[in-house]
Design a protein around this motif. Structure first.
Motif, short mmCIF file in Angstrom:
data_model
loop_
_atom_site.label_atom_id
_atom_site.label_comp_id
_atom_site.label_asym_id
_atom_site.label_seq_id
_atom_site.Cartn_x
_atom_site.Cartn_y
_atom_site.Cartn_z
N LYS A 52 0.74 -1.19 -0.05
CA LYS A 52 0.14 0.24 -0.04
C LYS A 52 0.64 1.19 0.01
O LYS A 52 0.65 1.86 -0.52
CB LYS A 52 -0.72 -0.28 1.22
N ALA A 53 1.96 0.81 0.66
CA ALA A 53 3.28 2.47 0.13
C ALA A 53 5.03 2.03 1.19
O ALA A 53 4.74 0.71 1.82
CB ALA A 53 2.24 2.71 1.20
N THR A 54 5.24 2.79 0.31
CA THR A 54 6.57 2.31 0.83
C THR A 54 7.02 3.97 1.13
O THR A 54 6.51 5.21 0.94
CB THR A 54 7.02 2.14 -0.46
N ALA A 55 8.75 4.23 0.88
CA ALA A 55 9.48 5.09 0.83
C ALA A 55 10.77 5.74 -0.03
O ALA A 55 11.32 4.90 0.04
CB ALA A 55 9.54 5.54 2.51
N VAL A 56 11.04 6.71 -0.52
CA VAL A 56 12.24 6.83 -0.52
C VAL A 56 13.53 7.20 0.55
O VAL A 56 12.71 8.64 1.00
CB VAL A 56 12.41 7.82 -1.84
N ASN A 57 13.99 6.50 0.58
CA ASN A 57 15.21 6.07 1.95
C ASN A 57 16.51 6.72 0.79
O ASN A 57 17.07 6.79 -0.09
CB ASN A 57 15.01 5.66 2.65
N GLU A 73 2.15 6.39 6.96
CA GLU A 73 3.03 5.95 8.17
C GLU A 73 3.75 5.05 8.42
O GLU A 73 4.79 5.75 8.88
CB GLU A 73 2.25 6.80 9.35
N ALA A 74 2.59 4.61 8.43
CA ALA A 74 3.62 3.12 8.77
C ALA A 74 4.78 2.31 8.24
O ALA A 74 5.80 1.88 8.38
CB ALA A 74 2.68 1.44 8.91
N ALA A 75 4.55 3.09 6.56
CA ALA A 75 6.41 2.57 5.80
C ALA A 75 7.39 2.82 5.37
O ALA A 75 7.81 2.87 5.40
CB ALA A 75 5.10 2.63 4.86
N VAL A 76 6.89 5.02 6.56
CA VAL A 76 8.29 6.21 6.88
C VAL A 76 8.69 5.25 8.05
O VAL A 76 9.75 5.40 8.19
CB VAL A 76 7.99 6.93 6.43
N ILE A 77 8.57 4.48 8.56
CA ILE A 77 9.00 3.95 9.98
C ILE A 77 9.92 3.55 9.92
O ILE A 77 11.36 3.24 10.67
CB ILE A 77 8.17 4.15 11.18
N PRO A 78 9.96 2.37 9.48
CA PRO A 78 11.13 1.33 9.70
C PRO A 78 12.61 1.53 9.07
O PRO A 78 13.66 1.26 9.78
CB PRO A 78 10.64 -0.40 8.76
N PHE A 79 13.19 2.36 8.02
CA PHE A 79 13.92 2.88 7.65
C PHE A 79 15.30 3.73 8.75
O PHE A 79 15.91 2.92 9.17
CB PHE A 79 14.07 3.30 6.89
N GLY A 80 14.59 4.58 8.99
CA GLY A 80 15.29 5.58 10.47
C GLY A 80 14.96 5.02 11.38
O GLY A 80 15.87 5.10 12.42
N LYS A 108 14.82 16.94 3.39
CA LYS A 108 13.79 16.58 2.90
C LYS A 108 13.91 16.53 4.60
O LYS A 108 14.44 16.63 5.05
CB LYS A 108 13.43 15.62 2.36
N LYS A 109 12.39 16.40 4.91
CA LYS A 109 11.91 16.67 6.43
C LYS A 109 11.46 15.57 6.67
O LYS A 109 10.58 14.78 6.65
CB LYS A 109 10.83 17.64 6.90
N GLY A 110 12.35 14.43 7.10
CA GLY A 110 12.26 13.51 8.02
C GLY A 110 11.69 12.18 6.67
O GLY A 110 13.41 12.27 5.81
N ASN A 111 10.93 12.09 6.02
CA ASN A 111 10.54 10.38 4.83
C ASN A 111 9.69 11.71 4.31
O ASN A 111 8.90 11.99 3.96
CB ASN A 111 9.80 9.60 5.75
N VAL A 112 10.27 11.31 2.76
CA VAL A 112 9.73 10.74 1.62
C VAL A 112 8.34 9.55 1.42
O VAL A 112 9.22 8.79 0.88
CB VAL A 112 10.26 11.37 0.64
N ALA A 113 7.22 9.81 1.31
CA ALA A 113 6.56 8.35 1.15
C ALA A 113 5.87 8.49 -0.18
O ALA A 113 5.46 9.45 -0.87
CB ALA A 113 5.12 8.48 2.40
N ILE A 114 6.17 7.37 -0.25
CA ILE A 114 5.24 7.25 -1.74
C ILE A 114 3.76 5.67 -1.67
O ILE A 114 3.88 4.69 -1.06
CB ILE A 114 6.27 5.58 -2.70
N GLU A 115 2.49 6.56 -2.02
CA GLU A 115 1.16 5.53 -2.21
C GLU A 115 1.16 4.23 -3.29
O GLU A 115 1.50 4.88 -4.94
CB GLU A 115 0.04 6.53 -1.86
N VAL A 116 1.30 3.32 -2.91
CA VAL A 116 1.40 2.24 -3.71
C VAL A 116 0.09 2.22 -4.73
O VAL A 116 -1.02 1.70 -3.92
CB VAL A 116 1.88 1.37 -3.86
#
Length: 317
Positions: free
Chosen positions: A35-40, A126-133, A309-317
Motif C-alpha cells: 500500500k505504501a513505501t518510501a524513498v530513503n 505513516e507505517a511505511a516511513v517508520i522502519p528505515f529511520g 527533506k524533513k523526515g521521510n518522503v512517502a510513496i503511495e502504491v
C-alpha cells in the motif's frame, strides 16, 4: 503488476514504472499487496551506485536488483503453506533488508523477516516511513547503550534517521539536543528534543558544551572536529560513515578513551515489533515531508536528491 524498475545506475530518470511479473510466495513466505513505501537514502545510494563500492555487491556494470524500495506497509494477500505467523487480510509493515523490491504493487517476504502487524491507528504511508529511520536509529542506540540522564547530541535531527533517533533517545530518558536548520527547529522540538541548535547560526563544536553521546546521522561534521564536544569516555555514532570516517573512528577508538561506532545495521522482527510498541504508546511518530504516487517515483527521488527533506518522503502504491 506495476513496479518502478531501473536497469542502469544514474539520475532519478533511470526509474520507470513498468508492467512486470507478479511474484508467487514460497512455502515460508507471504505475498504482500503493497500500500505504501518510501524513498530513503539507501534507495538513493543504490540508484546512483554511490559510493562506487555499491557496485561490488549489487552489480559492477548494471544493477542486479532492478526494483528498489526497502520499507513497506500493506495487506497480506496470500500465504505459503508453512506460514503460521500471519494470515490473509493482515495489515503488516516492515523492512525488506537487502532484498529491496517494495517499489511495486506486490512483494514476497519471508514470514520470519523484519515485519510486524501494523499499528491500527496509523495509515499505511505513516507505517511505511517508520522502519528505515527507526531500525537504523534503534540499532545504534542499542549498541551505544544510551540510557536515562545521558546528554545526547543528534546531528541531522530532522531527517529520517535523526527524527527517529530523537524520539528513541527521549523514550529511554536521555536529555536530547538536536542539530538542524532554522526551518526545522519547530519540527525537532515537536518530536521531543530538549534543546535545538540551529547550525546556520551556531557551531556546536565551538560552544564549549560536551555530550555523552554524539549521533551524526549525516556525515556532515569532520570526526576529529566533533571529538572536542565529546566527554572523556563518550561515544560517537556515525550512522552514515564512509570508509574514511570508519578508519578515523577505528583510530579514535584504539588510541583514546572515546569510542566511535559505525558499520552496517542489522534488524529483526523483534525490532519492528519494538517500534510498533513505541508507536502505539505515542512515543514514536512518523515524520512525513511529502507524499508521491508510485508513478511519480522519479520526481520523488529528485526531491530527495536535493538533501533537504524533513523526515521521510512517502510513496503511495
Amino acid at each position: 503488476m506495476n513496479a518502478a524498475v531501473y536497469i542502469q545506475y544514474g539520475s532519478p530518470e533511470v526509474l520507470h514504472v513498468n508492467d512486470v511479473e507478479k511474484p508467487t510466495p514460497k512455502d515460508n513466505e507471504i505475498l504482500l499487496k503493497v500500500k505504501a513505501t518510501a524513498v530513503n537514502s539507501g534507495d538513493v545510494r543504490l540508484r546512483k551506485a554511490d559510493p562506487f563500492a555499491v557496485r561490488f555487491f549489487f552489480g559492477l556494470i548494471k544493477p542486479k536488483i532492478n526494483i528498489l524500495g526497502s520499507v513497506f506497509s500493506g495487506e497480506v494477500e496470500s500465504i505459503g503453506k508453512d506460514v503460521k505467523k500471519f494470515k490473509v487480510g493482515d495489515f503488516v509493515f516492515g523492512h525488506t533488508d537487502m532484498s529491496f523490491g517494495s517499489y511495486a504493487e506486490y512483494k514476497c517476504l519471508p514470514e520470519n523477516g523484519s515485519l510486524a502487524l501494523k499499528p491500527a491507528h496509523i495509515s499505511h504511508k505513516e507505517a511505511a516511513v517508520i522502519p528505515f529511520g527507526g531500525v537504523t536509529a534503534l540499532h545504534f542506540i542499542k549498541k551505544a547503550k544510551i540510557k536515562k540522564g545521558q546528554k545526547v547530541l543528534i546531528v541531522g535531527a530532522s531527517g529520517a534517521v535523526g527524527s527517529a533517533a530523537v524520539q528513541l533517545a527521549r523514550s529511554v530518558g536521555a536529555n536530547v539536543t538536536g542539530v538542524c536548520s532554522t526551518a526545522n527547529i519547530a519540527l525537532v522540538k515537536s518530536i521531543g528534543a530538549n534543546k535545538v541548535i540551529d547550525y546556520t547560526q551556531e557551531d556546536f563544536t565551538k560552544d564549549g558544551e560536551t555530550y555523552d553521546i554524539i549521533f551524526d546521522t549525516l556525515k556532515t561534521i569532520p570526526v576529529f572536529r566533533s571529538l572536542k564536544s565529546l566527554n572523556k569516555n563518550g561515544i560517537m555514532i556515525l550512522s552514515a560513515a564512509g570508509m574514511s570516517e570508519m578508519l578515523q573512528g577505528f583510530w579514535v577508538s584504539m588510541t583514546s578513551s572515546k569510542k566511535v561506532i559505525t558499520g552496517i545495521i542489522s534488524h529483526t522482527a523483534a525490532d519492528i515489533n519494538f517500534l510498533k510498541v513505541l508507536i502505539e504508546a505515542d512515543k514514536l511518530k512518523p515524520v512525513i515531508d511529502r507524499t508521491y504516487l508510485l508513478e511519480q517515483i522519479a520526481e520523488a527521488h529528485a526531491y530527495v536528491d536535493k538533501g533537504h527533506k524533513k523526515g521521510n518522503v512517502a510513496i503511495e502504491v
